[in-house]
Design a protein around this motif. Structure first.
Motif: not given
Length: 230
Positions: A98-120
């Motif tokens: 759950t994020l604030k309105q107008d959040s970006r994909v970058n904000d979401l990935l920061l909450l998730a701790g980032g992407v894995t080494d296998q991410a495209d």
């Protein structure tokens, strides 16, 4: 004679003293009674004071309850300013966020701790705005599936069925979002289609998609009947 007079005077003063003593004792008794009557209400006051305090606490409790009545309103307002997004794929902590309105994909990935080494990572648009009920899927390297899927599965099924039932997607005029509605076409492949037609001109036939990187025979077979050219 003088001795007898003296004795008479002593007797006289003795009775006078007794006569004065009795009124004094009566007055003293009355004073004691009055003092007891005065102290009786004070003791009652001491007993009732906790009740008064209880009343004050009750009033405070009422005030607190009144304050709590406002909090749900604030929470409801806060909920309206929030969006819920489902993050899946090659991320460290896939979950519903759950994020604030107008959040970006970058904000979401920061909450998730980032992407894995296998991410495209080349296919991720970190600046894209998020919307409520969005499903964000981060593909792995070499994986042939959309990076970002907007809406719920039920919504996607309805869109897919509607697309099949109505007009096909024109790969010569469709924008980035429209191209991503095609089966197996994510943001990267959609951008590759746009780049190809800008560099080489329009597609003459749907099979020309095979000239775009990432579109093999299986991909073309899936898209058969879903794309068109003008």
């Amino acid at each position: 004679m003088q001795i007898e007079k003296l004795i008479e005077k002593i007797k006289h003063y003795r009775w006078l003293s007794v006569g004065l003593l009795i009124p004094i004792m009566v007055i003293g008794l009355l004073l004691v009674i009055l003092v007891k009557q005065d102290t009786a209400p004070s003791s009652v006051g001491l007993v009732s004071s906790p009740q008064l305090n209880t009343g004050e606490k009750h009033e405070k409790g009422v005030k607190k309850m009144a304050g709590n009545d406002k909090k749900p309103t604030d929470k409801e307002t806060e909920r309206k300013d929030r969006i819920t997004v489902d993050l899946k794929g090659a991320v460290k902590k896939p979950a519903v966020y759950t994020l604030k309105q107008d959040s970006r994909v970058n904000d979401l990935l920061l909450l998730a701790g980032g992407v894995t080494d296998q991410a495209d990572t080349k296919s991720i648009n970190l600046a894209q705005k998020l919307t409520d009920e969005m499903v964000v899927y981060v593909a792995s390297i070499g994986e042939d599936r959309p990076v970002e899927i907007v809406g719920t599965k039920a919504h996607d099924d309805v869109d897919s069925a509607a697309a099949q039932a109505t007009d096909k997607i024109n790969i010569n005029t469709a924008d980035l979002a429209q191209l991503q509605k095609l089966s197996g076409v994510g943001m990267k492949k959609a951008q590759d289609i746009i780049n190809y037609r800008e560099q080489n001109g329009k597609f003459n036939q749907p099979e020309d998609l095979g000239n775009v990187s990432g579109f093999g025979e299986k991909s073309l077979e899936k898209l058969k009947g879903s794309v068109a050219v003008d």
